[in-house]
Scaffold this active site. Sequence first.
Site, PDB file in Angstrom:
ATOM      1  N   PRO A  63       0.977  -1.361   0.127  1.00 45.93           N
ATOM      2  CG  PRO A  63      -0.732  -1.509   1.711  1.00 45.93           C
ATOM      3  CD  PRO A  63       0.587  -2.156   1.143  1.00 45.93           C
ATOM      4  CD  GLU A  64       3.091   2.755  -4.063  1.00 46.61           C
ATOM      5  OE1 GLU A  64       3.260   3.929  -4.661  1.00 46.61           O
ATOM      6  OE2 GLU A  64       3.573   1.751  -4.653  1.00 46.61           O
TER       7      GLU A  64
ATOM      8  NE  ARG B 297       4.526 -12.219   1.730  1.00 50.61           N
ATOM      9  CZ  ARG B 297       5.652 -12.127   0.767  1.00 50.61           C
ATOM     10  NH1 ARG B 297       6.516 -11.302   1.111  1.00 50.61           N
ATOM     11  NH2 ARG B 297       5.498 -12.550  -0.273  1.00 50.61           N
TER      12      ARG B 297
ATOM     13  NE  ARG C 203      19.535  12.851  -3.471  1.00 47.31           N
ATOM     14  CZ  ARG C 203      18.443  12.541  -2.389  1.00 47.31           C
ATOM     15  NH1 ARG C 203      18.020  13.138  -1.609  1.00 47.31           N
ATOM     16  NH2 ARG C 203      18.202  11.180  -2.382  1.00 47.31           N
TER      17      ARG C 203
END
Length: 276
Positions: free
Chosen positions: A5-6, A115, A154
Amino acid sequence: MIKMPELPEVETVKNELLPYVIGRHITSVTLFWPKMVRQPSVEEFCSRLIGQKLTGIARRGKYLIFNLSSGEVLIIHLRMTGSLLLKPASAGPDKFIRAIIHLDGEYGIYFRDPRKLGRMWLAADESEVVGKLGPEPLETNFTPQTLLKLLKNRTAPIKAILLDQNFIAGVGNMYADEALFAARIHPLRPGGSLSPDEVERLHHAIQQVLWSGIGNKGASTDTYFRPSGETGTAHFQFQVAHRLSGDYCPVCGTPIERIPIRNRGSYFCPRCQTPE
Ligand SMILES: [Zn+2]
């Protein structure tokens, strides 16, 4: 591979729990997998929760923050396979239910997690647990300029940077792939190499794929369920994420490629998302 899930999935859980749990009191807590309680001790966790009223729910990154009448917060992270289901108080637990937060209303909150990787904390303040997360990508203070500044110098691949919760909160593998595809940016491009135009496209794409994911109640590619037990439909809108190799780019018809970046499968179109 598990798709966790995000932001859109967690936001949907928050939105759909809210009307059923706010104002309710916790009457008891049942733990079938006590190890999911990270703080404080299991006994203290249960005894301090009982009798508290749920006064609000917020989301920070992929964390759910339940505000309690004592001023403390119950924090839940679904991790890989967690779902929070609303079930009638009389419902028996299925074999993947790891915890039940019983409420004085019609429903209890059932933490389903095949899980067993989900986590719960009880804390005086959310910052103790969530730590230093990056900006919320749907807040108004997250602008193209913010993103440009954060990406300056970056050198890591943009895909890896987007997955870093300290860089930007709530974006994970699925929505990062979708945003990079929508912005036509190759996932291995160094973050600092993006032009201001590309950063603006990426910013727009991140917000667009997240709002669309929320609008479709999250992506049920795997084990994610909404509190009602229904699935989300966001994955039906995915252009590249979790497409099987052999699937074709919906824009140009080139086969979608999958490469590992920081141990996560990254899906992209090698023609629409060129490395230069
Ligand atoms: Zn393409």
